[in-house]
Design a protein around this motif. Sequence first.
Motif, mmCIF file in Angstrom:
data_model
loop_
_atom_site.group_PDB
_atom_site.id
_atom_site.type_symbol
_atom_site.label_atom_id
_atom_site.label_comp_id
_atom_site.label_asym_id
_atom_site.label_seq_id
_atom_site.Cartn_x
_atom_site.Cartn_y
_atom_site.Cartn_z
ATOM 1 N N UNK A 39 -44.560 73.403 27.566
ATOM 2 C CA UNK A 39 -44.259 74.728 27.538
ATOM 3 C C UNK A 39 -46.165 76.131 27.272
ATOM 4 N N UNK A 40 -47.472 75.001 26.757
ATOM 5 C CA UNK A 40 -48.572 75.537 25.841
ATOM 6 C C UNK A 40 -48.715 76.031 27.469
ATOM 7 N N UNK A 41 -48.618 74.908 28.523
ATOM 8 C CA UNK A 41 -49.647 75.091 29.701
ATOM 9 C C UNK A 41 -49.165 76.176 30.780
ATOM 10 N N UNK A 42 -47.642 75.935 30.306
ATOM 11 C CA UNK A 42 -47.167 76.755 31.389
ATOM 12 C C UNK A 42 -47.213 78.593 30.997
ATOM 13 N N UNK A 43 -47.293 78.958 29.342
ATOM 14 C CA UNK A 43 -48.049 80.123 29.350
ATOM 15 C C UNK A 43 -49.251 80.445 29.102
ATOM 16 N N UNK A 44 -50.423 79.307 29.061
ATOM 17 C CA UNK A 44 -51.438 80.174 29.295
ATOM 18 C C UNK A 44 -51.732 80.090 31.747
ATOM 19 N N UNK A 45 -50.304 79.147 31.951
ATOM 20 C CA UNK A 45 -50.802 79.976 33.402
ATOM 21 C C UNK A 45 -50.279 80.970 33.472
ATOM 22 N N UNK A 46 -49.244 81.738 32.634
ATOM 23 C CA UNK A 46 -48.928 82.923 32.943
ATOM 24 C C UNK A 46 -49.798 83.906 32.475
ATOM 25 N N UNK A 47 -50.092 83.588 31.040
ATOM 26 C CA UNK A 47 -51.089 84.679 31.039
ATOM 27 C C UNK A 47 -52.491 84.873 32.354
ATOM 28 N N UNK A 48 -53.274 83.560 32.161
ATOM 29 C CA UNK A 48 -53.880 83.956 33.476
ATOM 30 C C UNK A 48 -53.950 84.120 34.968
ATOM 31 N N UNK A 49 -52.519 83.743 35.419
ATOM 32 C CA UNK A 49 -51.696 84.850 36.404
ATOM 33 C C UNK A 49 -52.134 86.183 36.640
ATOM 34 N N UNK A 50 -51.123 86.931 36.080
ATOM 35 C CA UNK A 50 -51.014 87.865 35.527
ATOM 36 C C UNK A 50 -52.586 88.582 35.062
ATOM 37 N N UNK A 51 -53.361 87.951 33.900
ATOM 38 C CA UNK A 51 -54.460 88.398 34.272
ATOM 39 C C UNK A 51 -55.615 88.862 35.813
ATOM 40 N N UNK A 52 -55.326 87.962 36.967
ATOM 41 C CA UNK A 52 -55.987 87.771 37.645
ATOM 42 C C UNK A 52 -55.757 88.832 38.319
ATOM 43 N N UNK A 53 -53.611 88.751 39.093
ATOM 44 C CA UNK A 53 -53.110 89.367 39.704
ATOM 45 C C UNK A 53 -52.888 91.060 39.058
ATOM 46 N N UNK A 54 -52.863 91.246 38.318
ATOM 47 C CA UNK A 54 -52.273 92.299 37.406
ATOM 48 C C UNK A 54 -53.739 92.653 36.475
ATOM 49 N N UNK A 55 -55.228 92.536 36.810
ATOM 50 C CA UNK A 55 -55.909 93.364 35.390
ATOM 51 C C UNK A 55 -56.490 95.020 35.663
ATOM 52 N N UNK A 56 -54.847 95.902 36.352
ATOM 53 C CA UNK A 56 -54.696 97.335 35.657
ATOM 54 C C UNK A 56 -54.684 97.085 34.724
ATOM 55 N N UNK A 57 -53.787 96.323 33.994
ATOM 56 C CA UNK A 57 -53.274 96.538 32.146
ATOM 57 C C UNK A 57 -54.683 96.322 31.770
ATOM 58 N N UNK A 58 -55.636 95.907 31.662
ATOM 59 C CA UNK A 58 -56.636 96.252 31.254
ATOM 60 C C UNK A 58 -57.746 96.627 31.866
ATOM 61 N N UNK A 59 -57.948 96.559 33.111
ATOM 62 C CA UNK A 59 -58.934 98.018 33.378
ATOM 63 C C UNK A 59 -58.870 99.547 33.603
ATOM 64 N N UNK A 60 -57.442 99.528 33.014
ATOM 65 C CA UNK A 60 -57.405 100.914 33.567
ATOM 66 C C UNK A 60 -56.784 100.952 35.441
ATOM 67 N N UNK A 61 -55.204 101.851 35.563
ATOM 68 C CA UNK A 61 -54.770 101.734 36.779
ATOM 69 C C UNK A 61 -55.831 102.964 37.606
#
Length: 97
Positions: A55-77
């Motif tokens: 469960x911890x591995x899946x959670x970190x995969x989910x977070x890092x995957x979305x940070x890499x592919x949807x970084x606009x949530x952090x940097x702005x659109x």
Amino acid sequence: MLTSRALLVGRLLQRAAGGHSNAVRSQIVRHGHDWSYRVNGPKPVLAARVGAQVAGGFMWWWVLWHLFHEYEHITGEFEYPDPSRWTNAELGIPTED
């Protein structure tokens, strides 16, 4: 009132003299869980430990995957504007006149 006080004192004296030999004076022990005072608790079963790691591995995969592919949530659109192209009027600076 004196009668109730006398009965109370009588009971206390009888207990002190050991009149109630059949009374249980030990602590009630409940065996509902493991006892872990000043020691490590019981080790969880293997399935729980493996499940927690998965469960911890899946959670970190989910977070890092979305940070890499949807970084606009952090940097702005949208692209950040270039401040060197802003005019004095846009910045609220009065004219020199």
